[in-house]
Motif scaffolding. Structure first.
Motif, PDB file in Angstrom:
ATOM      1  N   GLN A 125      64.183 -11.063  33.480  1.00  0.00           N
ATOM      2  CA  GLN A 125      64.333 -10.612  34.586  1.00  0.00           C
ATOM      3  C   GLN A 125      63.161  -9.831  35.139  1.00  0.00           C
ATOM      4  OE1 GLN A 125      67.257  -7.558  33.243  1.00  0.00           O
ATOM      5  NE2 GLN A 125      68.823  -8.587  33.989  1.00  0.00           N
ATOM      6  N   ASN A 126      61.941  -9.965  34.461  1.00  0.00           N
ATOM      7  CA  ASN A 126      60.784  -9.899  34.999  1.00  0.00           C
ATOM      8  C   ASN A 126      60.473 -11.192  35.951  1.00  0.00           C
ATOM      9  OD1 ASN A 126      60.182  -7.412  33.998  1.00  0.00           O
ATOM     10  ND2 ASN A 126      59.268  -8.179  32.270  1.00  0.00           N
ATOM     11  N   HIS A 127      61.020 -12.040  35.555  1.00  0.00           N
ATOM     12  CA  HIS A 127      60.532 -13.314  36.492  1.00  0.00           C
ATOM     13  C   HIS A 127      61.512 -13.831  37.562  1.00  0.00           C
ATOM     14  CE1 HIS A 127      57.928 -14.000  33.046  1.00  0.00           C
ATOM     15  NE2 HIS A 127      57.299 -15.131  33.891  1.00  0.00           N
ATOM     16  N   ILE A 128      62.954 -13.635  37.411  1.00  0.00           N
ATOM     17  CA  ILE A 128      63.933 -14.004  38.154  1.00  0.00           C
ATOM     18  C   ILE A 128      64.817 -12.701  38.382  1.00  0.00           C
ATOM     19  CG2 ILE A 128      65.543 -15.564  38.619  1.00  0.00           C
ATOM     20  CD1 ILE A 128      64.520 -17.168  36.267  1.00  0.00           C
ATOM     21  N   ARG A 129      65.243 -12.330  39.599  1.00  0.00           N
ATOM     22  CA  ARG A 129      66.452 -11.545  39.671  1.00  0.00           C
ATOM     23  C   ARG A 129      67.821 -11.942  39.264  1.00  0.00           C
ATOM     24  NH1 ARG A 129      67.340  -7.850  45.384  1.00  0.00           N
ATOM     25  NH2 ARG A 129      69.118  -6.841  44.663  1.00  0.00           N
ATOM     26  N   ARG A 130      68.165 -11.981  38.312  1.00  0.00           N
ATOM     27  CA  ARG A 130      69.395 -12.611  37.908  1.00  0.00           C
ATOM     28  C   ARG A 130      70.201 -11.502  36.794  1.00  0.00           C
ATOM     29  NH1 ARG A 130      70.419 -15.142  41.845  1.00  0.00           N
ATOM     30  NH2 ARG A 130      69.202 -16.729  42.613  1.00  0.00           N
ATOM     31  N   GLY A 131      71.346 -11.606  36.905  1.00  0.00           N
ATOM     32  CA  GLY A 131      72.104 -10.666  35.924  1.00  0.00           C
ATOM     33  C   GLY A 131      72.403 -11.770  34.544  1.00  0.00           C
TER      34      GLY A 131
END
Length: 291
Positions: A224-230
């Motif tokens: 979540q630091n690299h990609i905005r994903r659930g």
């Protein structure tokens, strides 16, 4: 902090304008080196601009060039993008289409070949790469892209059917103007264009990721630091070999984010088992970055 953000935005703006310039060169090469000599029609608004040029050449006392027609036909879509999508998106789209029109006008046709199959394949490939490159860098090439985004936001549906119907009309027009074999050649060009564009633009190619790890919190934080994903967490899984406790994580990413995922996993748990598979369709909310 504000200075850093301004610097980042300036860098992004320069990158997008540079991409618009490269796209303009590529679409002009496709148009002037392949499509025009081979009597091949492109897809979407570009193909419509070619059709307008052919009709005015044959039936009117004046000719509307493809370069001018491409820009004029996009004007209503610029207004739609300004009102319904974003001002920034509309401005970059206008720059991209202007660059394409300018390069088509400036770069004089070079008749490398008039073989329609060669012209359809290479024209489609060059244009598909240019379009995919533009989309990958966050800019639109105008035309039906704008209509597709607006329809998708309003209804949740894609513009696929409208796109196919529009392009079918272009192909039929190619048949009437140059003969039905040329309709077939134009269809080949459309297929090649779509395939190369998909290979270049990977943001809409979705992948399902399954991660089996014994360090779930570290992995989740890193992703979540690299990609905005659930991420969905399945606790209390058990490994069949050592019977140790594992946690299974599920998420969906675009292929464009694959490198970010790999970096996140290297940082968090390079011993985790990661399975990645292509997805046909996603129902429900899937975050897409704003344009």
């Amino acid at each position: 902090m504000d200075d850093v953000q301004r610097l980042i935005k300036r860098h992004q703006s320069i990158g997008k304008i540079s991409t618009a310039f490269i796209y303009g060169i590529l679409v002009s090469v496709a148009m002037n080196f392949f499509w025009t000599p081979g009597h091949i029609y492109s897809s979407g608004i570009t193909g419509l601009a070619q059709l307008v040029t052919t009709l005015t050449e044959r039936h009117l006392a004046f000719t509307i060039s493809t370069a001018l027609g491409l820009f004029l036909l996009n004007v209503p879509l610029f207004i739609l993008a300004w009102r319904k999508i974003s001002h920034q998106f509309a401005v970059y789209t206008m720059i991209t289409v202007f660059m394409a029109s300018l390069m088509i006008k400036m770069l004089h046709p070079v008749h490398l070949t008039t073989d329609p199959i060669v012209c359809a394949i290479f024209g489609g490939a060059v244009n598909g790469f240019g379009t995919g490159l533009a989309l990958r860098n966050g800019i639109s090439t105008g035309g039906l892209d704008i209509l597709g985004i607006v329809i998708r936001r309003k209804t949740g549906r894609s513009i696929g059917t409208i796109n196919m119907m529009f392009n079918a009309l272009i192909i039929i027009a190619a048949g009437f103007m140059y003969g039905w074999p040329y309709a077939f050649y134009s269809a080949i060009g459309l297929v090649v264009n779509a395939r190369v564009m998909d290979m270049t633009y990977t943001r809409q190619q979705l992948m399902q990721v399954m991660i089996i790890t014994d360090r779930p919190k570290t992995v989740i934080d890193s992703i979540q630091n690299h990609i905005r994903r659930g991420i969905t967490i399945v606790h209390d899984a058990e490994g069949a070999y050592h019977h140790d406790n594992k946690t299974i994580l599920f998420t969906v990413i675009s292929q464009y984010e694959m490198n970010d995922l790999e970096e996140a996993m290297d940082e968090a748990d390079n011993h985790a088992f990661v399975s990645i598979s292509e997805l046909y369709k996603v129902l429900g909310h899937f975050y897409e970055p704003k344009l």
